[in-house]
Design a protein around this motif. Structure first.
Motif, mmCIF file in Angstrom:
data_model
loop_
_atom_site.group_PDB
_atom_site.id
_atom_site.type_symbol
_atom_site.label_atom_id
_atom_site.label_comp_id
_atom_site.label_asym_id
_atom_site.label_seq_id
_atom_site.Cartn_x
_atom_site.Cartn_y
_atom_site.Cartn_z
ATOM 1 N N SER A 17 24.819 -18.611 -3.255
ATOM 2 C CA SER A 17 25.933 -17.710 -3.553
ATOM 3 C C SER A 17 25.605 -16.965 -4.836
ATOM 4 O O SER A 17 24.718 -17.347 -5.589
ATOM 5 C CB SER A 17 27.236 -18.499 -3.706
ATOM 6 N N ARG A 18 26.326 -15.899 -5.065
ATOM 7 C CA ARG A 18 26.061 -15.126 -6.277
ATOM 8 C C ARG A 18 26.542 -15.902 -7.491
ATOM 9 O O ARG A 18 27.409 -16.777 -7.402
ATOM 10 C CB ARG A 18 26.733 -13.768 -6.201
ATOM 11 N N LEU A 19 26.005 -15.555 -8.649
ATOM 12 C CA LEU A 19 26.424 -16.193 -9.890
ATOM 13 C C LEU A 19 27.823 -15.711 -10.266
ATOM 14 O O LEU A 19 28.195 -14.564 -9.982
ATOM 15 C CB LEU A 19 25.442 -15.858 -11.010
ATOM 16 N N PRO A 20 28.602 -16.561 -10.899
ATOM 17 C CA PRO A 20 29.948 -16.135 -11.292
ATOM 18 C C PRO A 20 29.889 -15.044 -12.364
ATOM 19 O O PRO A 20 28.917 -14.956 -13.115
ATOM 20 C CB PRO A 20 30.595 -17.401 -11.833
ATOM 21 N N LEU A 21 30.925 -14.210 -12.421
ATOM 22 C CA LEU A 21 30.992 -13.178 -13.440
ATOM 23 C C LEU A 21 31.210 -13.836 -14.803
ATOM 24 O O LEU A 21 31.935 -14.826 -14.931
ATOM 25 C CB LEU A 21 32.130 -12.225 -13.136
ATOM 26 N N ARG A 22 30.578 -13.263 -15.822
ATOM 27 C CA ARG A 22 30.693 -13.845 -17.160
ATOM 28 C C ARG A 22 31.989 -13.407 -17.822
ATOM 29 O O ARG A 22 32.476 -12.303 -17.609
ATOM 30 C CB ARG A 22 29.516 -13.397 -17.999
ATOM 31 N N GLY A 23 32.520 -14.256 -18.624
ATOM 32 C CA GLY A 23 33.706 -13.937 -19.420
ATOM 33 C C GLY A 23 34.898 -13.564 -18.557
ATOM 34 O O GLY A 23 35.179 -14.179 -17.558
#
Length: 140
Positions: free
Chosen positions: A129-135
């Motif tokens: 899966s894609r990496l989570p969005l930062r912040g």
């Protein structure tokens, strides 16, 4: 009665236009091809075309079930070695069950070697899966 005939004639005209404008795969009637969306038809057509092209290029037969099973295994091995994800094999199995309904549903298909190869492919190259969005970027 007259109004009903007009409605039926209008409905028939719309349906006939829809038949002309649709994307159909060879060997399937309009109603059979209407069982999936246009995007899925395009995806299935691309998957099947890639498989048949591979079979032609490598002189593989795929008419009988056992020939199809062996050709699928060869194709899956080639795709795995090319770096494709397991979804390519899953999509191909789904496309073949759509194009060749005599094979049955994907989980009931009689291509045991291909299904075993697909399990191995997914085990060796699991999906990600894609990496989570930062912040708090996802709030914007």
């Amino acid at each position: 009665v007259v109004r009903g005939r007009r409605l039926k004639a209008r409905r028939a005209t719309r349906r006939q236009r829809r038949v002309v404008d649709s994307v159909d795969l060879p060997g399937l009637s309009f109603l059979e091809s209407a069982s999936v969306s246009e995007a899925t038809k395009v995806s299935h057509a691309a998957a099947v075309q890639a498989f048949y092209l591979f079979c032609t290029h490598n002189n593989l037969k795929h008419q009988m079930i056992n020939e199809l099973d062996s050709a699928l295994v060869e194709f899956m091995n080639a795709c795995f070695l090319d770096g494709d994800g397991g979804f390519v094999g899953s999509r191909l199995i789904a496309a073949l069950s759509y194009v060749r309904p005599e094979l049955g549903r994907p989980r009931d298909m009689q291509v045991s070697k291909a299904k075993q190869a697909l399990r191995g492919w997914k085990r060796l190259a699991p999906g990600f899966s894609r990496l989570p969005l930062r912040g708090r970027g996802w709030l914007a």
